[in-house]
Design a protein around this motif. Structure first.
Motif, PDB file in Angstrom:
ATOM      1  N   THR A 216      -2.825  48.919  47.773  1.00 52.83           N
ATOM      2  CA  THR A 216      -2.511  48.672  49.179  1.00 52.83           C
ATOM      3  C   THR A 216      -1.277  47.797  49.333  1.00 52.83           C
ATOM      4  N   TYR A 217      -1.132  46.821  48.451  1.00 55.75           N
ATOM      5  CA  TYR A 217      -0.002  45.887  48.497  1.00 55.75           C
ATOM      6  C   TYR A 217       0.710  45.902  47.139  1.00 55.75           C
ATOM      7  N   PRO A 218       1.574  46.887  46.893  1.00 60.28           N
ATOM      8  CA  PRO A 218       2.227  47.022  45.584  1.00 60.28           C
ATOM      9  C   PRO A 218       3.028  45.792  45.163  1.00 60.28           C
ATOM     10  N   ILE A 219       3.458  44.973  46.133  1.00 58.10           N
ATOM     11  CA  ILE A 219       4.229  43.783  45.792  1.00 58.10           C
ATOM     12  C   ILE A 219       3.438  42.845  44.885  1.00 58.10           C
ATOM     13  N   LEU A 220       2.102  42.861  45.006  1.00 63.24           N
ATOM     14  CA  LEU A 220       1.275  41.963  44.194  1.00 63.24           C
ATOM     15  C   LEU A 220       1.355  42.327  42.718  1.00 63.24           C
ATOM     16  N   ASN A 221       1.234  43.599  42.418  1.00 62.58           N
ATOM     17  CA  ASN A 221       1.349  44.040  41.028  1.00 62.58           C
ATOM     18  C   ASN A 221       2.773  43.824  40.515  1.00 62.58           C
ATOM     19  N   GLN A 222       3.752  44.009  41.394  1.00 62.33           N
ATOM     20  CA  GLN A 222       5.138  43.789  41.001  1.00 62.33           C
ATOM     21  C   GLN A 222       5.358  42.330  40.585  1.00 62.33           C
ATOM     22  N   ILE A 223       4.816  41.394  41.378  1.00 71.42           N
ATOM     23  CA  ILE A 223       4.954  39.979  41.033  1.00 71.42           C
ATOM     24  C   ILE A 223       4.269  39.676  39.706  1.00 71.42           C
ATOM     25  N   LYS A 224       3.092  40.249  39.504  1.00 67.21           N
ATOM     26  CA  LYS A 224       2.371  40.014  38.249  1.00 67.21           C
ATOM     27  C   LYS A 224       3.207  40.476  37.052  1.00 67.21           C
ATOM     28  N   GLU A 225       3.801  41.659  37.151  1.00 71.96           N
ATOM     29  CA  GLU A 225       4.623  42.162  36.053  1.00 71.96           C
ATOM     30  C   GLU A 225       5.881  41.317  35.874  1.00 71.96           C
ATOM     31  N   GLN A 226       6.450  40.827  36.970  1.00 70.25           N
ATOM     32  CA  GLN A 226       7.632  39.968  36.874  1.00 70.25           C
ATOM     33  C   GLN A 226       7.298  38.647  36.183  1.00 70.25           C
ATOM     34  N   LEU A 227       6.105  38.138  36.409  1.00 68.48           N
ATOM     35  CA  LEU A 227       5.683  36.923  35.717  1.00 68.48           C
ATOM     36  C   LEU A 227       5.562  37.160  34.221  1.00 68.48           C
ATOM     37  N   TYR A 228       4.994  38.308  33.837  1.00 65.78           N
ATOM     38  CA  TYR A 228       4.935  38.634  32.410  1.00 65.78           C
ATOM     39  C   TYR A 228       6.345  38.804  31.843  1.00 65.78           C
ATOM     40  N   ASP A 229       7.224  39.448  32.590  1.00 65.05           N
ATOM     41  CA  ASP A 229       8.606  39.623  32.126  1.00 65.05           C
ATOM     42  C   ASP A 229       9.306  38.287  31.949  1.00 65.05           C
ATOM     43  N   ALA A 230       8.895  37.280  32.753  1.00 64.98           N
ATOM     44  CA  ALA A 230       9.491  35.949  32.666  1.00 64.98           C
ATOM     45  C   ALA A 230       8.903  35.115  31.533  1.00 64.98           C
ATOM     46  N   GLY A 231       7.894  35.668  30.835  1.00 64.87           N
ATOM     47  CA  GLY A 231       7.341  34.971  29.674  1.00 64.87           C
ATOM     48  C   GLY A 231       5.948  34.420  29.828  1.00 64.87           C
ATOM     49  N   ALA A 232       5.247  34.763  30.902  1.00 65.45           N
ATOM     50  CA  ALA A 232       3.884  34.264  31.080  1.00 65.45           C
ATOM     51  C   ALA A 232       2.988  34.759  29.949  1.00 65.45           C
ATOM     52  N   VAL A 233       2.100  33.877  29.475  1.00 68.51           N
ATOM     53  CA  VAL A 233       1.111  34.303  28.483  1.00 68.51           C
ATOM     54  C   VAL A 233      -0.100  34.923  29.169  1.00 68.51           C
ATOM     55  N   TYR A 234      -0.284  34.599  30.450  1.00 71.72           N
ATOM     56  CA  TYR A 234      -1.338  35.228  31.236  1.00 71.72           C
ATOM     57  C   TYR A 234      -0.925  35.177  32.696  1.00 71.72           C
ATOM     58  N   ALA A 235      -1.183  36.261  33.421  1.00 69.90           N
ATOM     59  CA  ALA A 235      -0.881  36.324  34.848  1.00 69.90           C
ATOM     60  C   ALA A 235      -2.002  37.052  35.554  1.00 69.90           C
ATOM     61  N   SER A 236      -2.252  36.654  36.800  1.00 67.92           N
ATOM     62  CA  SER A 236      -3.356  37.250  37.557  1.00 67.92           C
ATOM     63  C   SER A 236      -3.204  36.901  39.027  1.00 67.92           C
ATOM     64  N   MET A 237      -3.845  37.685  39.870  1.00 70.01           N
ATOM     65  CA  MET A 237      -4.029  37.273  41.254  1.00 70.01           C
ATOM     66  C   MET A 237      -5.175  36.261  41.287  1.00 70.01           C
ATOM     67  N   SER A 238      -5.083  35.308  42.206  1.00 73.29           N
ATOM     68  CA  SER A 238      -6.139  34.299  42.335  1.00 73.29           C
ATOM     69  C   SER A 238      -7.065  34.647  43.485  1.00 73.29           C
ATOM     70  N   GLY A 239      -8.352  34.514  43.268  1.00 75.93           N
ATOM     71  CA  GLY A 239      -9.329  34.753  44.313  1.00 75.93           C
ATOM     72  C   GLY A 239      -9.187  36.143  44.896  1.00 75.93           C
ATOM     73  N   SER A 240      -9.316  36.228  46.220  1.00 74.72           N
ATOM     74  CA  SER A 240      -9.158  37.501  46.904  1.00 74.72           C
ATOM     75  C   SER A 240      -7.726  37.697  47.382  1.00 74.72           C
TER      76      SER A 240
END
Length: 268
Positions: A216-240
């Motif tokens: 429904t909100y593709p920007i959320l998955n995009q941000i998650k992937e961008q965080l991994y691309d930036a070097g995150a060891v773990y990324a996720s949406m928080s709560g709901s």
């Protein structure tokens, strides 16, 4: 008196079943994060509540700080006070900011008027205000079950890691988030997965709300992937939702893609 209600992230969030009372049982780890609001209590001749910073609903009857005051006033002879909340943590962000404000109001009143309430007693009051309010009484990492208000110890320690919170200026209501949920029992309890090294979490620990909200909100998955691309060891949406966070081994160089969003970076 000033206090600084801080928010939390969910590390994993599994919705395991719908309850007869209409709520859902879940599994999650609540972990405190330093991004927070500012709450001030001033003695006064009559009770007032005011706010600044981010706009919040004007309905005093539903405001969690006001409800927290009235909850204790019903059992204790509290004098009137002026409460002022400077709102910094976004609303509808999946960070529990409003719940933190409520719990910190209870703690502030307990300290200011020497009510003598223990942490356990404060948690019982907080549960009357919201499912995750009780977490903010002690504000330390816990494993959560049932409605998110039953806590047990867990040895998750992210001390030394850095976190970047990204709020994409998108508020998601709890009702909307739960509308797309299909409760299911995980094959491996989240508690067991959390005991594994953080570099395994990407493939094992998930937030069930992502399945319905990301399409429904593709920007959320995009941000998650961008965080991994930036070097995150773990990324996720928080709560709901809708805040997405990344956990890093070192201080973060802020990606330019996030310049239009509300972001917070700090050490866990």
């Amino acid at each position: 008196m000033l206090v600084f209600p801080s928010c939390k992230i969910n590390i994993g969030l599994r919705i395991v079943e719908k309850r007869p009372d209409g709520f859902h049982n879940l599994q999650s780890c609540f972990y405190p994060v330093g991004w927070g609001d500012i709450l001030e209590l001033i003695p006064s001749d009559k009770f007032t509540f005011s706010s600044s910073g981010l706009p919040i609903p004007d309905n005093l009857d539903s405001n969690l700080c006001v409800r927290a005051y009235n909850l204790l006033k019903a059992d204790f002879d509290l004098p009137p006070v002026q409460l002022h909340l400077h709102k910094i943590v976004p609303i509808g962000a999946g960070l529990g900011g409003g719940s933190a404000d409520a719990a910190f109001t209870l703690k502030l009143l307990n300290d200011r008027f020497v009510l003598g309430l223990s942490s356990t007693e404060l948690e019982d009051y907080a549960r009357l205000l919201g499912s995750d309010c009780a977490f903010f009484v002690q504000n330390r990492p816990v494993y959560c079950s049932e409605k998110g208000d039953v806590f047990s110890e867990i040895t998750v320690d992210l001390s030394g890691y850095h976190i970047l919170l990204v709020y994409p200026n998108l508020a998601i209501s709890t009702a909307e988030a739960y509308a797309g949920i299909q409760p299911r029992q995980p094959k491996v309890p989240l508690h067991n997965q959390l005991l594994n090294p953080i570099d395994t979490w990407r493939s094992t620990i998930q937030n069930d709300f992502e399945d319905s909200l990301f399409p429904t909100y593709p920007i959320l998955n995009q941000i998650k992937e961008q965080l991994y691309d930036a070097g995150a060891v773990y990324a996720s949406m928080s709560g709901s939702g809708s805040t997405v966070y990344g956990i890093f081994n070192a201080p973060i160089v802020m990606p330019n893609q996030f310049s239009a969003y509300r972001v917070w970076e700090g050490k866990l």
